[in-house]
Motif scaffolding. Structure first.
Motif, mmCIF file in Angstrom:
data_model
loop_
_atom_site.group_PDB
_atom_site.id
_atom_site.type_symbol
_atom_site.label_atom_id
_atom_site.label_comp_id
_atom_site.label_asym_id
_atom_site.label_seq_id
_atom_site.Cartn_x
_atom_site.Cartn_y
_atom_site.Cartn_z
ATOM 1 N N GLY A 126 0.789 -1.226 0.000
ATOM 2 C CA GLY A 126 0.000 0.000 0.000
ATOM 3 C C GLY A 126 0.825 1.281 0.000
ATOM 4 N N TYR A 127 2.148 1.161 0.028
ATOM 5 C CA TYR A 127 2.972 2.377 0.082
ATOM 6 C C TYR A 127 2.873 3.215 -1.183
ATOM 7 C CZ TYR A 127 5.252 1.261 4.489
ATOM 8 O OH TYR A 127 5.506 1.024 5.805
ATOM 9 N N GLU A 128 2.550 2.556 -2.309
ATOM 10 C CA GLU A 128 2.450 3.312 -3.561
ATOM 11 C C GLU A 128 1.409 4.417 -3.422
ATOM 12 O OE1 GLU A 128 1.719 0.208 -3.126
ATOM 13 O OE2 GLU A 128 -0.390 -0.087 -3.626
ATOM 14 N N LEU A 129 0.343 4.126 -2.675
ATOM 15 C CA LEU A 129 -0.725 5.121 -2.564
ATOM 16 C C LEU A 129 -0.264 6.328 -1.746
ATOM 17 C CD1 LEU A 129 -3.824 2.790 -2.146
ATOM 18 C CD2 LEU A 129 -2.896 3.820 -4.209
ATOM 19 N N ASP A 130 0.480 6.082 -0.672
ATOM 20 C CA ASP A 130 1.002 7.212 0.109
ATOM 21 C C ASP A 130 1.969 8.051 -0.725
ATOM 22 O OD1 ASP A 130 -0.416 7.043 2.394
ATOM 23 O OD2 ASP A 130 1.139 6.088 3.599
ATOM 24 N N ALA A 131 2.789 7.359 -1.508
ATOM 25 C CA ALA A 131 3.760 8.100 -2.317
ATOM 26 C C ALA A 131 3.042 8.938 -3.376
ATOM 27 C CB ALA A 131 4.742 7.131 -2.982
ATOM 28 N N ILE A 132 2.044 8.347 -3.999
ATOM 29 C CA ILE A 132 1.299 9.095 -5.021
ATOM 30 C C ILE A 132 0.592 10.285 -4.383
ATOM 31 C CG2 ILE A 132 -0.630 8.964 -6.653
ATOM 32 C CD1 ILE A 132 0.167 5.967 -7.031
ATOM 33 N N ALA A 133 0.018 10.056 -3.203
ATOM 34 C CA ALA A 133 -0.650 11.157 -2.512
ATOM 35 C C ALA A 133 0.334 12.284 -2.214
ATOM 36 C CB ALA A 133 -1.308 10.655 -1.227
ATOM 37 N N ALA A 134 1.544 11.939 -1.786
ATOM 38 C CA ALA A 134 2.547 12.970 -1.499
ATOM 39 C C ALA A 134 2.856 13.782 -2.753
ATOM 40 C CB ALA A 134 3.825 12.326 -0.957
ATOM 41 N N VAL A 135 3.021 13.089 -3.867
ATOM 42 C CA VAL A 135 3.353 13.780 -5.115
ATOM 43 C C VAL A 135 2.225 14.737 -5.495
ATOM 44 C CG1 VAL A 135 3.795 13.466 -7.577
ATOM 45 C CG2 VAL A 135 4.815 11.901 -5.925
ATOM 46 N N VAL A 136 1.001 14.251 -5.407
ATOM 47 C CA VAL A 136 -0.135 15.076 -5.824
ATOM 48 C C VAL A 136 -0.346 16.243 -4.852
ATOM 49 C CG1 VAL A 136 -2.623 15.089 -6.165
ATOM 50 C CG2 VAL A 136 -1.253 13.222 -7.059
#
Ligand SMILES: Nc1ncnc2c1ncn2[C@@H]1O[C@H](COP(=O)(O)OP(=O)(O)OP(=O)(O)O)[C@@H](O)[C@H]1O
Ligand SMILES: Nc1ncnc2c1ncn2[C@@H]1O[C@H](COP(=O)(O)OP(=O)(O)OP(=O)(O)O)[C@@H](O)[C@H]1O
Ligand SMILES: O[C@@H]1[C@H](O)[C@H](O)CO[C@H]1O
Ligand SMILES: [Mg+2]
Ligand SMILES: [Mg+2]
Lengths: 276, 503, 310, 310
Positions: free
Chosen positions: D241-251
């Motif tokens: 699930g870390y991909e979602l946190d990383a994507i959220a950070a980018v956005v």
């Protein structure tokens, strides 16, 4: 008011996850005991992620808790989190799953390996020492799945029972159902199923009912649905772990620590085979 | 001139697309210090030939000789390395990068530590733009440029490589005369410097202005190569379409009717103080320089930019238009100048593209669309405005630019509007099709349709309009009757000299 | 034309070839009983994927379907357990799911938030809400006067064929009709093809977008009902990760994530490919670690072959 | 220009306002100890998100980062436990992660598979491979002669500041330099802005794309090293699930998922917002179910405000 707040004992509870009824019950046990003792409780959820668990531990320490109850996501991975509390001299109690490293005041749990063994022995007994079984495994890589699997397989290795299929169904009822349906197609002869928890067992039971075959199902946890199923003659048995008791005893142990009483290193919580 | 040797020869080039033979054994020569016009109707295969030359398509049948040496062009980069530069027909800037970054993309000047030399990049960009007579700020993001400015940047980009051979695929398509003249000046310089140039355009007068020879294609076939001096306009047209065309821009003397639409003191975020009216059966042209805000005004009327103050009166009734949907409901249709971004659905069929705004008309029981009716309606348009396609289910993205433009017009017409706003209606359309579109515009005028036509092509503007409004700085600076209007009078108003022209 | 038709049939041909191979390895695969199994197991993913097809055709994506499924299931189970009549349970649950989708759609269309982010957020919020609503425990749907008829929806049979298979068939028939025979369907493709142009063509793009997520929410909650009915119990963690299976089904069926092009019948084939894959890996008793690898590899292969011939 | 600068600073301003509010509610938030905690907790997500920024700038997405993190962690732990020297552990692990990223990138660029699908597949396959490699059990990294120095990477301090915070700072410095001062950085933006135009300008778009996923893989495996080091143990399920946190950070940092526009410094602020959010919800003793809801709501709010002013 301020005075009262600083007087109050703060207990931190770190749970591996809160989206599984087992741990929700454990939490409820802790909460009930904390209210009785007048403790302030801080509950954090590690969502099955040891890295999150470590962060949660830091956040608990920041809050200045007096005792920490922890239900680790993984016995190995929790070591550094416990050491962190050790450095701050905050006593730590582990619940349900142990810690392989760090100093722990006491460990309150029922033994998963023993529980798996218990289920294995029950199946041996019912099948008269021979037959074909299916093992539905919990989430790959979790200690509960490992330990229960180990206990169960140790038990049946003493008999001539054969495991004809072993599949992961992630402690999940839907997956238990689907995986079991598929296994039923592949195996013409199945005598029993051991599922690493009741959720999967209940799913498997649905599949078996649909196929019209006669297969024994044994689960783990004794959650309310499973207990009802056993009493209605659905599941054959479930290994009761009493998570509520584990949680409740956690606070009692914490009280002893705060009163500087002596504690055993391991406080076992009885396992019990619930059958009809 | 005859015995001059070409520096580049394309021989027997053949290219197939699914269902279409785009090129069938075509030849093209490019001469040092000369401009070769590449002409043909929409879909004749001009862009396809140039895409092969610039490495967009590879491994096609035929041979290419550069300075008598046979070469293989494998990628755009490879083409550049071989000294072939191109301005594609479709604009291709990167919106997030600045103008300067776009110009030097892939060939950024670097300093010793391999970092980008930003100073040099922007000074060089400024110089290139200045050479083209453009005042675009090279540090502005490309996303803020109008179509015309984007075209100028594309040109600057092609000039930034010191290419031996330069291809211009309809560069003046989005330019007004002033920018076009600047471009021609630069092309003259390039000729003097010994470059070989291929020039594609549907504006025939330009061919006589700057080209030395013409190569004509028709339906993917090579028709011939001639010296410009041997030809006149009619001769070229005959080579292109295979027959004679007369009376290029027909004017319909039909008398205008009642006032259909009146715009009073209209203001939006992009238009100031707009006042004009248009009658049924009238063509009102709108002229102006690039960036004068003509498109913006049209879009404001069409409901894309909210009206801040003022009034729009349709058939004597004050109306409010706050979305294109509302505009269509009220009988206004708009055909965009930017067919790729705003106009078309490149991934959908011709049929869907044309009928989209009118689907409700085809609805039957249980919301089912009557496909038979829809098909025949589409086929009617395909025939009426000669859309060149194997069938109505062809994806619009596979059509030539001119044919795409016709689809956009067909879509404007299908809602049976009372007012049709055409923004550069013949951008990229070939002579034959242009004539068809003009005839069609006149036909609708005769039927009582009011037509507001934005155009940067003077002959078109002067030829078709009953009246001409001229814009400058987002407002209307003057109005000219058909008799008063001339290239000079329009230009005067377009640069902001607000004077009463007529008496 | 012929080539295009072949292209359309490719997922189906792939599925057939794949099925033949499996039935050679394990003849049980082809038993009627197993085929019905696969169909029933596939129905939940297929129904979600039908809604996802709408969303993806418009160029969007819906990560919230799994959470909506779980929340809807919980609502349905709670109502059944509270003794509500079946029809009320269905209406309330489906309205709940649809409303959730419409809210997500509004955030995307009016709030101009990218679909990935908006649905990521609703995925999280709705999951949280489900956990709050269920208190983290399953809700038993096996009691209450409607419990038997409710259980029939997921577990019953008509003429020997499971009820969810009929539901799936009806859903696909309606969706196919909507996408290919109605105005709304054309608008869906247009929106995905070029949003600006769609707006200039007079479509109310915001409304359309909102509705599309509403459809996805509706179908996710329909799946939630079927799943809850099958298990006679609503799980707070139900549907976790289902969005990925649904997206995979849509893409395997030949619909482009860029929007504007694709086919609904491809999606059902895509869902079947995934269903057959899961089923056959279980039948072959492949260890679950290797199942993940095999599943990934097959999907990749299918997509690569699909790309190649285009 | 001024307005644009303000826009760029918006995530930062948001973070500051947010921090002030929290520290009023709970003064402990501002203690040095807690701030260092937040920074260290953020570092893993921030480092993954740096790679994700590259990918998203090109218009792609990388769902496989969590799996690559887990696999890399397992490789590192196994090597440490086998008594390998630190430097070898680092080199082999980072090469492994980079290679995985490059393979994914190749599937995307040469195989023409959409990034979402390609990385979904590698996410599944690499997770399966991790489970096979670890046999589903954690690997202890607390033994072996390099174990102490290895543990220092995630748990050590320099001048009172945690080592991962330095690593994060160095990563961001290098990434910033690459994106804004080198040709590669400009090409990343160009690729995301208009791939066709980039190709026509002579950029080798396929190579660029492949490399970008290689960078993401490299940084995911760096995070895997830090995490394994902190826990002294590699978990087979790490990073789920870390991909979602990383994507959220980018956005949250203002980078558009459509590609072509965004800022790396926004990403670190985005990661901090998420870190502060997690930390403060814990400090405020919000129950975990409501944390999900609160987290979703704050992210939505942030994105909505960001949209609004544009
Ligand atoms: N990618 C493609 N796929 C299928 N057909 C194509 C494709 N590109 C071009 N065509 C077809 O090839 C033919 C030649 O197209 P091309 O773009 O070269 O014409 P053109 O001479 O440049 O026309 P225009 O003056 O309108 O720009 C047309 O029939 C067009 O429909
Ligand atoms: N997206 C945008 N952002 C900022 N400025 C823009 C944008 N689009 C256009 N402009 C500016 O608005 C002005 C008017 O634009 P435009 O060139 O479209 O007007 P026009 O009169 O329709 O010209 P054309 O002859 O090209 O149709 C120009 O100065 C242009 O730079
Ligand atoms: O003991 C618990 C429960 O059995 C649960 O179902 C899964 O995780 C285990 O640790
Ligand atoms: Mg062309
Ligand atoms: Mg314009």
């Amino acid at each position: 008011n301020n005075q009262a707040e600083s007087d109050q004992v703060k207990v931190g509870l770190l749970l591996s996850t809160l989206d599984n009824p087992f741990f929700v019950e454990m939490k409820e046990g802790v909460e009930a005991a904390a209210i009785i003792s007048g403790y302030t409780l801080i509950v954090l959820d590690s969502q099955n992620d040891p890295a999150k668990e470590l962060g949660n531990m830091e956040d608990l320490i920041t809050q200045g808790v007096d005792v920490i109850l922890i239900n680790p996501t993984d016995s190995d991975a929790v070591g550094n989190a416990i050491k962190m509390a050790n450095r701050q001299s905050i006593p730590v109690i582990t619940l349900d799953r142990g810690a392989s490293e760090g100093k722990v005041a006491t460990h309150i749990a029922s033994d998963n390996v023993a529980g798996g063994y218990m289920a294995g022995e029950f199946i041996i007994e019912l099948l008269g020492g021979t037959g074909k079984v299916v093992e539905l495994e919990g989430i790959a890589g979790t200690s509960a799945a490992r330990d229960r699997g180990k206990g169960f397989n140790d038990a049946i290795s003493t008999s001539s029972i054969e495991v004809v299929a072993r599949q992961v169904a992630d402690f999940d009822r839907t997956k238990g159902l689907n995986v079991m349906e598929n296994i039923i197609q592949a195996q013409s002869e199945i005598d029993a199923v051991f599922a690493h928890n009741d959720e999967m067992a209940l799913g498997a039971l649905k599949a078996i009912e649909g196929s019209g075959r006669d297969i024994i199902v044994v689960g783990f946890d004794a959650n309310p649905d499973a207990v009802r199923s056993v009493s209605e003659g659905g599941m054959a048995a479930t290994v009761a772990q009493k998570p509520y008791d584990i949680g409740y005893m956690g606070i009692e142990a914490a009280k002893k620590i705060l009163n500087s009483e002596m504690l055993d290193a391991y406080i076992p919580v009885d396992l019990q085979l619930i059958k009809q | 001139m005859k015995e001059k040797k070409p520096i580049l020869q394309m021989e027997n080039i053949t290219k197939d697309f699914p269902g279409v033979k785009a090129l069938d054994s075509v030849h093209l020569n490019v001469f040092k210090g000369e401009v070769m016009a590449l002409l043909g109707e929409n879909g004749a295969g001009k862009s396809t030939l140039m895409k092969i030359l610039s490495g967009v398509y590879e491994n096609e049948k035929g041979s290419i000789l550069l300075k008598d040496k046979s070469i293989q062009i494998t990628s755009p980069k490879n083409a550049m390395d071989l000294g072939i530069g191109i301005i594609h027909q479709e604009l291709n800037l990167i919106p997030g990068l600045t103008v300067g970054e776009n110009i030097f993309l892939g060939k950024e000047p670097t300093n010793k530590s391999k970092n980008i030399n930003w100073n040099k990049l922007y000074t060089d960009s400024d110089n290139l733009l200045k050479r083209l007579g453009s005042s675009i700020n090279s540090k502005a993001p490309a996303s803020t440029l109008s179509i015309g400015d984007q075209q100028m940047v594309e040109i600057a980009k092609a000039l930034s490589v010191d290419a031996e051979i330069l291809i211009f695929d309809e560069p003046t398509d989005a330019l007004t005369d002033r920018e076009a003249n600047n471009l021609f000046r630069v092309i003259e310089e390039l000729k003097e410097n010994g470059k070989g140039i291929v020039y594609i355009s549907h504006r025939l007068p330009e061919v006589f202005e700057i080209c030395d020879r013409v190569t004509v294609l028709r339906d993917g076939q090579f028709i011939g190569e001639r010296a410009v001096s041997e030809l006149d306009e009619d001769g070229i047209i005959e080579m292109m379409v295979g027959r004679k065309l007369t009376d290029q821009i027909p004017f319909s003397p039909h008398r205008a009717g009642e006032i259909l639409l009146e715009v009073k003191d209209f203001n939006s975020s992009v238009s100031n103080n707009i006042n004009f009216n248009i009658k049924q059966g009238e063509i009102v042209g709108i002229g102006g320089l690039m960036g004068a805000g003509r498109t913006e005004m049209a879009l404001s009327l069409y409901g894309m930019y909210p009206c801040n103050s003022g009034e729009i009166i349709l058939n004597g009734q004050s109306i409010k238009i706050d979305s294109p949907q509302k505009a269509i409901e009220k009988g206004i249709a708009y055909v965009s100048e930017d067919r790729k971004q705003l106009g078309l659905f490149l991934g959908l069929s011709i049929k869907d593209n044309i009928t989209l705004p009118a689907l409700k008309e085809f609805e039957k029981l249980l919301y089912k669309i009557d496909e038979k009716e829809r098909n025949s309606s589409v086929d009617e348009y395909i025939n009426q405005i000669s859309i060149k396609t194997p069938n109505r289910d062809q994806l619009v993205g596979n059509l030539s630019g001119g044919n795409q433009q016709k689809i956009a017009i067909a879509r404007g017409l299908i809602t049976k509007p009372k007012l049709l706003i055409l923004d550069e209606p013949t951008r990229g359309v070939d002579v034959g099709a242009k004539k068809e579109i003009y005839t069609l515009i006149n036909k609708f005028k005769d039927e009582g349709l009011a037509i507001l036509m934005i155009s940067s092509e003077m002959p078109e503007l002067l030829g078709l309009s009953d009246r001409i409004l001229v814009m400058h700085n987002n407002t209307i600076t003057g109005e000219l009757s058909r008799d008063e209007a001339s290239q000079e009078s329009i230009m005067r108003m377009a640069v902001g000299l607000k004077e009463k022209v007529s008496e | 034309m012929n080539k295009e038709r072949l292209n359309r049939l490719k997922p189906l041909i792939g599925l057939l070839i794949f099925s033949v191979i499996i039935s050679i390895i394990n003849p049980r695969f082809l038993s009627i009983f197993n085929i019905l199994n696969v169909l029933r197991q596939t129905s939940i993913n297929a129904i979600i994927a039908a809604g996802m097809t709408f969303v993806i055709l418009t160029g969007g994506i819906d990560l919230s379907v799994g959470s909506v499924l779980a929340f809807s299931g919980a609502v349905a189970a709670a109502m059944v357990a509270a003794g509500q009549p079946l029809i009320l349970v269905l209406i309330v649950t489906l309205i709940t799911g649809t409303a959730m989708g419409l809210v997500t759609g509004t955030i995307i269309s009016r709030g101009k938030v990218q679909a990935f982010i908006a649905t990521l957020v609703t995925m999280t919020i709705v999951r949280g809400a489900t956990l709050v609503f269920t208190e983290g425990k399953p809700i038993n749907a096996g009691i209450g006067r409607a419990s038997d008829s409710f259980a029939w929806l997921g577990g019953g049979y008509i003429l020997g064929i499971p009820v969810p298979v009929y539901i799936m068939a009806v859903v696909y028939a309606i969706v196919w009709y909507t996408l290919h025979q109605t105005r709304f369907g054309r608008y869906t493709y247009a929106l995905g093809g070029n949003e600006e142009a769609a707006r200039l063509s007079g479509l109310s793009t915001k409304k359309l977008k909102t509705i599309v997520y509403g459809i996805s929410g509706f179908l996710a909650s329909l799946s939630g009902i079927i799943m809850t009915s099958r298990l006679s119990s609503a799980q707070p963690t139900a549907g976790t990760g289902y969005e990925l299976d649904a997206i995979a089904a849509v893409v395997l069926g030949g619909t482009s994530l860029a929007g504007g092009s694709g086919r609904i019948l491809g999606t059902v084939v895509g869902a079947l490919i995934i269903g057959v894959l899961n089923n056959s890996l279980n039948l072959m008793n492949v260890s679950s670690y290797y199942q993940m690898i095999a599943k990934g590899a097959v999907i990749l292969l299918a997509v690569l072959i699909d790309r190649k011939n285009k």
